[in-house]
Design a protein around this motif. Structure first.
Motif, PDB file in Angstrom:
ATOM      1  N   ALA A 182       0.898   3.510  -5.437  1.00 26.99           N
ATOM      2  CA  ALA A 182      -0.610   3.662  -5.765  1.00 26.99           C
ATOM      3  C   ALA A 182      -1.277   2.535  -6.550  1.00 26.99           C
ATOM      4  O   ALA A 182      -1.986   2.765  -7.463  1.00 26.99           O
ATOM      5  CB  ALA A 182      -0.878   5.221  -6.310  1.00 26.99           C
ATOM      6  N   ASP A 193       0.784  -1.287  -0.155  1.00 31.45           N
ATOM      7  CA  ASP A 193      -0.024  -0.064  -0.024  1.00 31.45           C
ATOM      8  C   ASP A 193       0.870   1.212   0.109  1.00 31.45           C
ATOM      9  O   ASP A 193       0.354   2.325   0.285  1.00 31.45           O
ATOM     10  CB  ASP A 193      -0.987  -0.040   1.297  1.00 31.45           C
ATOM     11  N   ASP A 194       2.232   1.239  -0.436  1.00 32.75           N
ATOM     12  CA  ASP A 194       2.812   2.309  -0.416  1.00 32.75           C
ATOM     13  C   ASP A 194       2.307   3.472  -1.663  1.00 32.75           C
ATOM     14  O   ASP A 194       2.208   3.170  -2.407  1.00 32.75           O
ATOM     15  CB  ASP A 194       4.269   1.807  -1.144  1.00 32.75           C
ATOM     16  N   PRO A 195       2.051   4.477  -0.879  1.00 34.62           N
ATOM     17  CA  PRO A 195       1.418   5.771  -1.551  1.00 34.62           C
ATOM     18  C   PRO A 195       2.279   5.924  -3.003  1.00 34.62           C
ATOM     19  O   PRO A 195       1.803   6.564  -3.918  1.00 34.62           O
ATOM     20  CB  PRO A 195       1.428   6.963  -0.758  1.00 34.62           C
ATOM     21  N   ASP A 196       3.579   5.708  -2.894  1.00 31.19           N
ATOM     22  CA  ASP A 196       4.419   6.148  -4.242  1.00 31.19           C
ATOM     23  C   ASP A 196       4.098   5.205  -5.448  1.00 31.19           C
ATOM     24  O   ASP A 196       4.237   5.384  -6.630  1.00 31.19           O
ATOM     25  CB  ASP A 196       5.761   5.807  -4.062  1.00 31.19           C
ATOM     26  N   PRO A 218      -3.843   0.164  -7.574  1.00 28.59           N
ATOM     27  CA  PRO A 218      -5.201  -0.026  -7.229  1.00 28.59           C
ATOM     28  C   PRO A 218      -5.974  -1.147  -6.871  1.00 28.59           C
ATOM     29  O   PRO A 218      -6.582  -1.933  -7.854  1.00 28.59           O
ATOM     30  CB  PRO A 218      -5.993   0.666  -8.523  1.00 28.59           C
TER      31      PRO A 218
END
Length: 185
Positions: free
Chosen positions: A154, A149-152, A156
């Protein structure tokens, strides 16, 4: 068998067989030495085959190997998965590119993932069997995991994660994993 280059990941290919169906079910060739060779890959480089079984919502990844890395062929032989590849090769023209694929028993498509790319998937059906063919013997000391779930990244993910290994749940960020991988180069 049709071969398509994956534009988001330099050197990745999608192999799409032609299933022959009748009242008994279907038959298709899922690996062909000549087809693999036609895109510049060594078909004899693959040294281990493995399979995983996952229940719906199970998330595996994001995984890669340090050192020389690991190229692999991935196919969902039963069920359906959402498959993810991230290019982590600093000198690649698609560095940090992401590719998303649905692999299933209906299509029997196989994804070739070059060494240096992270890989993960989520099971979309009650049971999903995923087959891997890798080009180096597995060495757990080279395993690297990145937070799913690393935001970098992203990514889906289509379903809330139902179950993960402790290793995947506690994985470091992309930035931390990159420090580890690039520190060994």
């Amino acid at each position: 068998m049709k071969v398509t280059e994956v534009p988001e990941i330099s050197g990745a290919y999608l192999f799409e067989p032609t299933p022959h169906s009748d009242e008994r079910g279907f038959f298709c060739r899922t690996f062909d030495v000549e087809v693999v060779r036609s895109v510049g890959l060594d078909p004899y480089a693959f040294v281990q085959d493995s399979v995983s079984r996952s229940a719906r919502g199970v998330l595996r990844g994001m995984h890669l190997r340090s050192g020389a890395g690991e190229a692999k062929l991935v196919r969902c032989s039963y069920g359906r998965i959402f498959d993810v590849v991230v290019d982590l090769r600093p000198n690649s023209p698609t560095y940090l590119g992401r590719g998303f694929f649905e692999l299933s028993d209906e299509t029997q498509r196989t994804l070739y993932i070059p060494a240096g790319c992270a890989h993960g998937f989520q099971a979309l059906t009650e049971t999903a069997d995923t087959s891997y063919r890798i080009d180096r013997p597995h060495d757990p000391a080279e395993d690297v995991t990145i937070a799913f779930d690393d935001p970098d990244l992203a990514i889906p993910w289509p379903l809330p994660p139902a179950l993960m290994s402790a290793r995947d749940r506690e994985a470091p960020s992309l930035a931390e994993a990159l420090k580890h991988v690039q520190g060994e180069s």
